[in-house]
Write an enzyme that holds these catalytic residues in place. Structure first.
Site, PDB file in Angstrom:
ATOM      1  N   GLU A  84       3.143  -5.834  -0.946  1.00  0.00           N
ATOM      2  CA  GLU A  84       2.122  -7.328   0.143  1.00  0.00           C
ATOM      3  C   GLU A  84       0.337  -6.788  -0.167  1.00  0.00           C
ATOM      4  O   GLU A  84       0.668  -5.698  -0.437  1.00  0.00           O
ATOM      5  CB  GLU A  84       1.994  -6.691   1.471  1.00  0.00           C
ATOM      6  CG  GLU A  84       1.263  -7.430   2.545  1.00  0.00           C
ATOM      7  CD  GLU A  84       1.028  -6.956   4.137  1.00  0.00           C
ATOM      8  OE1 GLU A  84       1.371  -7.788   5.120  1.00  0.00           O
ATOM      9  OE2 GLU A  84       1.501  -5.822   4.291  1.00  0.00           O
ATOM     10  N   LYS A 111       3.985 -15.244   6.558  1.00  0.00           N
ATOM     11  CA  LYS A 111       4.526 -14.096   7.628  1.00  0.00           C
ATOM     12  C   LYS A 111       3.662 -14.771   9.017  1.00  0.00           C
ATOM     13  O   LYS A 111       2.798 -15.059   9.269  1.00  0.00           O
ATOM     14  CB  LYS A 111       3.125 -13.346   7.502  1.00  0.00           C
ATOM     15  CG  LYS A 111       2.483 -11.393   8.667  1.00  0.00           C
ATOM     16  CD  LYS A 111       2.866 -10.729   7.574  1.00  0.00           C
ATOM     17  CE  LYS A 111       2.414  -9.553   8.556  1.00  0.00           C
ATOM     18  NZ  LYS A 111       2.133  -8.143   8.068  1.00  0.00           N
ATOM     19  N   CYS A 166       5.857  -7.507   5.337  1.00  0.00           N
ATOM     20  CA  CYS A 166       5.558  -5.920   6.477  1.00  0.00           C
ATOM     21  C   CYS A 166       6.256  -5.812   7.705  1.00  0.00           C
ATOM     22  O   CYS A 166       7.260  -5.222   7.559  1.00  0.00           O
ATOM     23  CB  CYS A 166       4.101  -5.928   5.714  1.00  0.00           C
ATOM     24  SG  CYS A 166       3.641  -3.992   6.579  1.00  0.00           S
TER      25      CYS A 166
END
Length: 271
Positions: free
Chosen positions: A43, A114, A157
């Site tokens: 990330e 995300k 993440c």
């Protein structure tokens, strides 16, 4: 699907786009020289800095990162996951936290914005408000079906704390799940490994987790320990705490064996 080597890259990205791309290229080169055909970056691999800096440079970061990923894929003839990086959102001053999968011809296969944003007061005294600069994606990630590499699912993440996202990927047929991350040092020491193993075990899938490590800027410390985990939850590779790579074999025979021995996906009562 065939057996092949995959690599999870571990970096200490900083607030300097070009330094980060140089570091990424060196680690991609190392992974390829060790035989990797599928390579994942962490990330924020191309820029980790203050949010105001990220927004000011977002268009440049996006343009140069996308070009870099296509160039690396073509040069090394690999499939590459572009960890994540900012993509400007039209008519706003914000960005999407975006990961993309690119094949060896430089073609984008799939992308994911995300959906779970890290708005957390960490007990070490740091406060994170990802939503101050990032727009949450509205769609669950898709699974890319690869004849040679297996079915590849994407996440980023903080997503790893939401098992329903990975069950969605599993329902779509994922064999391999990517979790590129910049996990905080404080939360990582207690949660990183166990969450990754849980996602692998409960979905009987491989998990490939590229990571940030060390001091990225200011007080921002990341946990490291990029990992590759097999469908039984066994840690096949761990990059430790310094920049480098975790590399391991992805084996269809292992997937079949674990799913036969532990057919938990078939035994689900609720969906």
């Amino acid at each position: 699907m065939k057996s092949y080597l995959a690599a999870a890259i571990q970096m200490t990205s900083v607030p300097n786009l070009h330094k980060n791309l140089v570091q990424a290229e060196e680690l991609i080169d190392l992974a390829v020289r060790r035989g990797a055909e599928l390579v994942g970056l962490p990330e924020n691999f191309s820029f980790m800095g203050e949010e105001t800096e990220k927004l000011a440079q977002a268009a440049e970061i996006y343009r140069e990162t996308a070009q870099f990923l296509k160039r690396m894929a073509q040069r090394f003839q690999i499939t590459i996951l572009g960890g994540s990086f900012p993509v400007p959102v039209e008519n706003t001053s914000q960005v999407y936290n975006t990961t993309i999968l690119i094949d060896s011809s430089g073609q984008e296969l799939t992308r994911y914005y995300k959906v779970h944003l890290f708005d957390v007061n960490v007990p070490d005294g740091n406060t994170y408000r990802e939503s101050s600069t990032v727009v949450a994606g509205k769609d669950l990630p898709s699974v890319y079906f690869s004849e040679h590499l297996g079915n590849i699912g994407l996440s980023v993440c903080y997503d790893v704390r939401f098992p329903e996202l990975y069950r969605h990927l599993s329902d779509k047929g994922a064999d391999v799940m990517f979790v590129p991350a910049a996990f905080t040092a404080f939360t990582g020491k207690d949660h990183w490994q166990v969450l990754l193993q849980a996602r692998a075990i409960e979905n009987t899938a491989y998990v490939i987790a590229p990571a940030q490590t060390g001091n990225n800027y200011g007080r921002r410390q990341t946990h490291g320990h990029a990992m590759i985990i097999d469908p039984w939850g066994v840690i096949l590779a761990d990059a430790g705490e310094k920049p480098g790579i975790a590399i391991a074999e992805i084996k269809p025979s292992r997937l079949e064996q674990v799913r036969r021995q532990m057919p938990s996906l078939e035994h689900r009562v609720f969906s």
